[in-house]
Design a protein around this motif. Structure first.
Motif, mmCIF file in Angstrom:
data_model
loop_
_atom_site.group_PDB
_atom_site.id
_atom_site.type_symbol
_atom_site.label_atom_id
_atom_site.label_comp_id
_atom_site.label_asym_id
_atom_site.label_seq_id
_atom_site.Cartn_x
_atom_site.Cartn_y
_atom_site.Cartn_z
ATOM 1 N N SER A 53 27.150 -7.305 -9.714
ATOM 2 C CA SER A 53 27.904 -7.034 -10.992
ATOM 3 C C SER A 53 27.314 -5.840 -11.540
ATOM 4 O O SER A 53 28.304 -5.317 -12.302
ATOM 5 C CB SER A 53 27.703 -8.403 -11.875
ATOM 6 N N ASN A 89 23.003 -16.609 -15.419
ATOM 7 C CA ASN A 89 22.033 -15.345 -16.147
ATOM 8 C C ASN A 89 22.000 -15.840 -17.502
ATOM 9 O O ASN A 89 20.791 -15.923 -18.067
ATOM 10 C CB ASN A 89 22.696 -14.188 -16.334
ATOM 11 N N PRO A 148 30.036 -3.833 -17.585
ATOM 12 C CA PRO A 148 30.568 -5.089 -16.829
ATOM 13 C C PRO A 148 30.922 -6.113 -17.742
ATOM 14 O O PRO A 148 30.055 -6.597 -18.732
ATOM 15 C CB PRO A 148 29.444 -5.311 -15.829
ATOM 16 N N CYS A 149 32.129 -6.732 -17.668
ATOM 17 C CA CYS A 149 32.337 -7.879 -18.428
ATOM 18 C C CYS A 149 32.693 -9.111 -17.732
ATOM 19 O O CYS A 149 33.427 -9.361 -16.934
ATOM 20 C CB CYS A 149 33.534 -7.319 -19.158
ATOM 21 N N GLY A 150 32.269 -9.983 -18.385
ATOM 22 C CA GLY A 150 32.370 -11.339 -18.091
ATOM 23 C C GLY A 150 33.364 -12.040 -19.041
ATOM 24 O O GLY A 150 34.430 -11.857 -19.302
ATOM 25 N N VAL A 151 32.672 -12.947 -19.900
ATOM 26 C CA VAL A 151 33.260 -13.450 -21.118
ATOM 27 C C VAL A 151 33.711 -12.470 -22.364
ATOM 28 O O VAL A 151 34.503 -12.461 -23.143
ATOM 29 C CB VAL A 151 32.506 -14.884 -21.691
ATOM 30 N N GLY A 152 32.586 -11.563 -22.267
ATOM 31 C CA GLY A 152 32.972 -10.487 -23.173
ATOM 32 C C GLY A 152 31.819 -10.238 -24.172
ATOM 33 O O GLY A 152 31.864 -8.929 -24.815
ATOM 34 N N GLY A 153 30.944 -11.135 -24.321
ATOM 35 C CA GLY A 153 29.919 -10.787 -25.379
ATOM 36 C C GLY A 153 29.064 -9.935 -25.430
ATOM 37 O O GLY A 153 28.772 -9.088 -26.179
ATOM 38 N N GLY A 154 28.673 -9.493 -24.133
ATOM 39 C CA GLY A 154 27.611 -8.625 -23.962
ATOM 40 C C GLY A 154 28.280 -7.307 -24.095
ATOM 41 O O GLY A 154 27.731 -6.633 -25.034
ATOM 42 N N PRO A 155 29.109 -7.057 -23.242
ATOM 43 C CA PRO A 155 29.985 -5.561 -23.300
ATOM 44 C C PRO A 155 30.371 -5.387 -24.575
ATOM 45 O O PRO A 155 30.289 -4.290 -25.123
ATOM 46 C CB PRO A 155 30.852 -5.578 -22.050
ATOM 47 N N ASP A 207 27.855 -12.042 -10.211
ATOM 48 C CA ASP A 207 27.125 -13.170 -11.025
ATOM 49 C C ASP A 207 27.407 -12.613 -12.371
ATOM 50 O O ASP A 207 27.242 -11.492 -12.705
ATOM 51 C CB ASP A 207 25.677 -13.093 -10.897
ATOM 52 N N LEU A 243 30.110 -12.377 -13.972
ATOM 53 C CA LEU A 243 31.439 -11.932 -14.156
ATOM 54 C C LEU A 243 32.729 -12.780 -13.694
ATOM 55 O O LEU A 243 33.830 -12.620 -13.945
ATOM 56 C CB LEU A 243 31.737 -10.653 -13.418
ATOM 57 N N THR A 256 23.742 -4.126 -15.463
ATOM 58 C CA THR A 256 23.528 -5.251 -15.984
ATOM 59 C C THR A 256 22.577 -6.303 -15.525
ATOM 60 O O THR A 256 22.143 -7.487 -16.217
ATOM 61 C CB THR A 256 24.665 -6.186 -16.504
ATOM 62 N N LYS A 290 21.449 -10.551 -20.466
ATOM 63 C CA LYS A 290 21.396 -11.890 -21.164
ATOM 64 C C LYS A 290 20.187 -11.825 -21.886
ATOM 65 O O LYS A 290 19.894 -12.775 -22.997
ATOM 66 C CB LYS A 290 21.617 -13.137 -20.285
#
Ligand SMILES: *Cc1c(COP(=O)(O)O)cnc(C)c1O
Length: 451
Positions: A391, A175, A282-289, A343, A345, A428, A123
């Protein structure tokens, strides 16, 4: 009472037709290779974002370097560049190979966003970028700054007083709030972070110590975001960082790719038709990856293969891509609880923007049990001395998942070239986790390993 429909079908209908969905609902680890992946050129047709958008973001981060170097001393040696190391992890690779009882051809590396300065996670790319972009727009608009100025000027009473007339808000599992909060408060903004129930106490404490307004919710990430969005809408001086739809965040993350290219060059790692690059994010909402993968595709095109990793309890992006419903579906619709120790994810509903942008470019998504993230965490600490948060290890089994996916390897023409491949685990987060908490993570991993 009628059964709720998911994209026009009942849950039973979805499950009857799809063994993959049955596995997801049963919380089994799965590896999914995307049948919609097309050559890069095709995937870019009609795409609104291009190289020049990423170049614009990179140039903005360049302009801010003197300011960053001044206010964050840990970046001074790097001249205000917020970047992380890339390193080989051969001992971890050998351990993985033993665990999976198979050869894992190729060279395994770790990209240590865990050690990014300022906020210790991926982040620190997107979140900080978006905060800086907003500050620049306001200052330029007010005639207080020009593009050719030395931006260290922003570190002054005058600028902090100017920014204090404005607010920034964000919804976060922790994060992103940390990045936006630290950066926003440093600039002088009034910052509110809307935290989901799973956010760690130490992150809330740290933010409050910087004067950030932390609003806590008993619910998950999607609701924290929705509440933050709603409250910000009523305040014209407030800028809402929209993690689910933000192009700015996405572009901030995408800048990572050209930095990685430079590191690969410096380390003599070639990426070409005979030497593929495979990256596990690693993917949460998707913006980072999504942002990082998009940036990598722009540079390496069909020679890079990107896969996302999600917890078995939060396979939001996989569900969105697989069903084609994107943000029209949540893991809860499928009876999956979205409860994970990973965290960042713990996201039940994916970004529709990222899913639609990436659906022709992404090679696949795999899921990982929390217990396995802990095991990899302990193994990474023991073999490489790297202390990461759970994560950050979600991508760790990627090399094994890909190595045994014979059909996919054949289809992509990768079989012969796998021994020449470079595999990157995008690690991450972790360096800001307090010592006692990290000790607990490690001990959890060790006991799961039976050590
Ligand atoms: C946020 C986060 C991710 C994933 O980023 P998204 O943009 O939410 O997909 C991965 N790892 C860590 C440690 C994070 O904080």
């Amino acid at each position: 009472m009628s059964t709720p429909l998911i994209g026009g079908k009942t849950l039973q209908e979805w499950l009857a037709d799809n063994p993959l969905l049955r596995d997801l609902v049963s919380l089994n680890e799965v590896s999914w290779f995307n049948p919609a992946t097309v050559p890069f050129k095709l995937a870019m047709q009609g795409m609104e974002l291009t190289d020049s958008d990423v170049a614009d973001a990179a140039a903005r981060l360049e302009r801010f370097r003197p300011y960053i170097a001044k206010v964050f001393p840990e970046t001074r040696n790097a001249g205000g560049l917020i970047e992380s190391p890339l390193q080989d992890v051969p001992a971890f690779q050998r351990t993985l190979s033993e665990r999976f009882s198979r050869g894992l051809p190729g060279r395994l590396l770790a990209k240590l966003d865990s050690h990014l300065p300022i906020s210790g996670s991926i982040k620190a790319r997107g979140g900080i970028y978006e905060g800086l972009k907003h500050a620049e727009e306001l200052a330029l608009g007010a005639g207080l700054l020009t593009l050719t100025d030395d931006y260290s000027r922003l570190d002054s009473k005058e600028f902090r007083a100017f920014f204090s007339r404005y607010a920034i808000a964000v919804g976060s599992t922790g994060n992103l709030g940390l990045s936006i909060g630290i950066m926003g408060a440093q600039l002088g903004f009034r910052v509110s972070v809307h935290m989901s129930a799973d956010a760690r106490q130490w992150k809330k404490d740290l933010l409050r110590s910087k004067g950030v307004n932390v609003v806590e919710y008993a619910s998950d990430y999607s609701l924290a975001v929705a509440e933050g969005r709603k409250q910000s809408a009523g305040d014209p001086s407030c800028y809402f960082v929209d993690d689910e739809n933000s192009v700015n965040l996405f572009l901030g993350y995408a800048v990572a790719a050209q930095r990685l290219k430079q590191q690969l060059d410096e380390q003599g790692i070639v990426v070409d038709a005979e030497h593929p690059l495979v990256v596990y994010l690693p993917c949460g909402v998707g913006g980072g990856p999504g942002g990082v993968a998009f940036g990598l595709k722009l540079i390496f095109k069909d020679q890079v293969h990107c896969l996302f990793a999600e917890p078995t309890h939060s396979p939001a992006m996989l569900l969105g891509l697989y069903t084609g419903l994107h943000d029209g579906v949540s893991v809860q619709d499928f009876g999956i609880d979205n409860i994970t120790d990973a965290d960042g994810l713990a996201v039940g509903r994916p970004s529709g923007f990222v899913g639609r942008t990436m659906h022709g470019m992404l090679d696949g998504v795999f899921t990982v049990q929390d217990e396995n993230m802990y095991r990899y965490l302990a193994l990474m600490a023991d073999t490489e001395g790297l202390r990461l948060e759970p994560s950050a290890l979600a991508g760790a089994p990627g090399i094994a998942r890909v190595s045994r996916a014979q059909d996919w390897l054949k289809e992509r023409g990768l079989v012969e070239n796998m021994p020449n491949a470079a595999h990157i685990i995008w690690c991450t987060g972790g360096s800001m986790v307090p010592q006692p908490e990290m000790e607990n993570y490690y001990r959890t991993g060790k006991s799961l390993l039976g050590d």
